[in-house]
Scaffold this motif. Structure first.
Motif, mmCIF file in Angstrom:
data_model
loop_
_atom_site.group_PDB
_atom_site.id
_atom_site.type_symbol
_atom_site.label_atom_id
_atom_site.label_comp_id
_atom_site.label_asym_id
_atom_site.label_seq_id
_atom_site.Cartn_x
_atom_site.Cartn_y
_atom_site.Cartn_z
ATOM 1 N N GLN A 172 3.549 -4.672 2.402
ATOM 2 C CA GLN A 172 3.883 -5.528 3.537
ATOM 3 C C GLN A 172 3.576 -6.996 3.263
ATOM 4 O O GLN A 172 2.623 -7.525 3.788
ATOM 5 C CB GLN A 172 3.066 -5.090 4.754
ATOM 6 C CG GLN A 172 3.334 -3.680 5.179
ATOM 7 C CD GLN A 172 3.793 -3.630 6.631
ATOM 8 O OE1 GLN A 172 4.565 -4.474 7.056
ATOM 9 N NE2 GLN A 172 3.314 -2.662 7.367
ATOM 10 N N CYS A 195 2.376 -10.518 6.044
ATOM 11 C CA CYS A 195 1.730 -10.012 7.251
ATOM 12 C C CYS A 195 0.251 -10.395 7.270
ATOM 13 O O CYS A 195 -0.358 -10.582 6.228
ATOM 14 C CB CYS A 195 1.805 -8.487 7.320
ATOM 15 S SG CYS A 195 3.475 -7.851 7.481
ATOM 16 N N GLU A 197 -0.980 -6.547 14.143
ATOM 17 C CA GLU A 197 -0.316 -6.948 12.906
ATOM 18 C C GLU A 197 0.742 -7.991 13.235
ATOM 19 O O GLU A 197 1.519 -7.827 14.169
ATOM 20 C CB GLU A 197 0.337 -5.696 12.326
ATOM 21 C CG GLU A 197 1.113 -5.912 11.064
ATOM 22 C CD GLU A 197 1.871 -4.637 10.689
ATOM 23 O OE1 GLU A 197 2.925 -4.759 10.055
ATOM 24 O OE2 GLU A 197 1.414 -3.534 11.057
ATOM 25 N N CYS A 220 3.762 -10.120 11.383
ATOM 26 C CA CYS A 220 4.528 -10.142 10.131
ATOM 27 C C CYS A 220 5.589 -11.237 10.144
ATOM 28 O O CYS A 220 5.771 -11.928 11.132
ATOM 29 C CB CYS A 220 5.183 -8.790 9.878
ATOM 30 S SG CYS A 220 3.990 -7.535 9.399
ATOM 31 N N PRO A 279 -1.575 -14.757 4.956
ATOM 32 C CA PRO A 279 -0.707 -13.579 4.977
ATOM 33 C C PRO A 279 -0.732 -12.876 3.623
ATOM 34 O O PRO A 279 -1.023 -13.496 2.595
ATOM 35 C CB PRO A 279 0.688 -14.143 5.248
ATOM 36 C CG PRO A 279 0.483 -15.529 5.761
ATOM 37 C CD PRO A 279 -0.817 -16.003 5.201
#
Length: 109
Positions: free
Chosen positions: A22, A25, A70, A72, A106
């Motif tokens: 991911q 994020c 979360e 993103c 991130p």
């Protein structure tokens, strides 16, 4: 006074297996200011890439505590600043001040 204090924002450490899948994020959690723990509250979060002239993005209608949240799609900058504030849902009142800025990176590929 009748004003709330801001919630406590915290960075969450997520396992490397999640992170590699991911990119872009970040994970955080928050807890309400202690004396207001049992009040019905609604909160909002704002985040801003640390870039010259960048704007804040608002996330509305959040609960006053969350164990894991979360965010993103953050590909603009290597570091973001996040702040949060809350208001009582049931009573008329004022927003708390914004919490101190939390700086988070991130996840990268």
């Amino acid at each position: 006074g009748s004003s709330l204090e801001p919630p406590m924002l915290q960075a969450l450490d997520i396992g490397p297996d999640v992170v590699s899948h991911q990119p872009g994020c970040l994970w955080l959690s928050w807890k309400p200011w202690k004396p207001s723990e049992y009040m019905e509250q609604e909160c909002e979060l704002r985040y801003q890439p640390q870039l010259k002239g960048a704007n804040w993005t608002l996330v509305f209608h959040l609960p006053s505590s969350k164990d894991q949240f979360e965010l993103c799609g953050l590909h603009q900058a290597p570091v973001y600043t996040l702040q949060m504030r809350c208001i009582r849902s049931s009573l008329p009142g004022f927003w708390s001040p914004w919490s101190p800025g939390l700086q988070l990176r991130p996840t990268m590929k």
